[in-house]
Design an enzyme around this catalytic site. Sequence first.
Site: not given
Ligand code: UT7
Length: 329
Positions: A116, A256, A286
């Site tokens: 990225c 980004h 993204n």
């Molecule tokens: O260019 C670089 C690319 N990457 C990034 O920039 C990603 C950086 N990270 C992020 O943007 C965030 O960490 C995410 C958007 C990927 C995730 O957000 P988060 O607030 O960190 O959520 P999490 O990973 O802590 O997940 C929370 C919950 C989990 O469930 P449990 O374990 O709490 O029951 C996930 O399984 O949300 C669940 N979850 C979803 N639920 C519905 C994860 N993805 C989804 C989804 N829909 N798409």
Amino acid sequence: MSNPNPTYVLGMGSYVPSNKVDNHALSLRVDTSDEWIRSRTGIRERCLAEDDQACSDLALEASVRALKDADIERDQIDLVIVATITPDMSFPSTACLLQHKLGLGKISSFDLEAACSGFLYALDVADGMLASNRYHNALVVGAEKMSSILDWDDRTTCVLFGDGAGAAVLSKKGAGHELLGFQCGADGSDPTVLHKPAGGSLLPASQDTLNERKHFLKMNGREIFKSAVRVMERAVRELLEKHEISMDEVDHVIPHQANVRIVESLAQRLEISMDKFFCNLENYGNTSAASVPLALDEGRALGRFRSGQLGVLVAFGAGLTWSATLIRF
Ligand code: UT7
């Protein structure tokens, strides 16, 4: 601040495929919801390329627009750099394919892989090559078909990304936005936080790698989130310090476009108002190396950046890589 030898952005262009896919459409495919995606990321929809549209096709559309905007003849371009992690194929480079599609001369053309941060890395590299005086007019492109490496059964990644391309024509002579300074860095100590494990020399394609879905993007979202804020903050601070610019002098930040919560955390840590951040991730998700040029081009088209104002472009990505660029509009 002045720079006696800036690189000028003679023109820019961007392109996204016409196929818009909103969060609701994704919720019919994986266990997710519009509410979750919007509240956790700020994304509402993304544009996805057609099956027969490759990365070089997206790059082509953006490049044609950039060349027109720069009002430059194709035979004047003597360098092509394409930043991408989703090349048409491993080799030859997408830059070579683009060179041919654009009908450019038999000029130096290569891909640059910094995920990225790729477009900003490419600006830095092009600036150095133009400063050598051995190249005069560069076409720099960030282009991605992220949909081609996403696991469409993995809700933790497939909702985050989109396809698109942005391009800029650069020169040491002429007029346009001035690129005044660059700050790139990388830390390769933990590649597994964001990677596509198979298909390279470490893990060539096999039935096992296919069965284990190792040809798709894998990410530890929480770790990347924390690193993203930290490395982008550091890159911006180092860039401004090097050029003796205070935070107050920055009129615009074009970050980004990964997650609006990452942008908000960055704004808070830099103590720069969110009003100064340009975000369009709501509509595109993204788009990796295309994200900063897409945002820059859209902000320009909307008249957000006034002549003489100072901007900072900043990105992070797999590697980890990071990069910040100082621009005078
Ligand atoms: O260019 C670089 C690319 N990457 C990034 O920039 C990603 C950086 N990270 C992020 O943007 C965030 O960490 C995410 C958007 C990927 C995730 O957000 P988060 O607030 O960190 O959520 P999490 O990973 O802590 O997940 C929370 C919950 C989990 O469930 P449990 O374990 O709490 O029951 C996930 O399984 O949300 C669940 N979850 C979803 N639920 C519905 C994860 N993805 C989804 C989804 N829909 N798409």
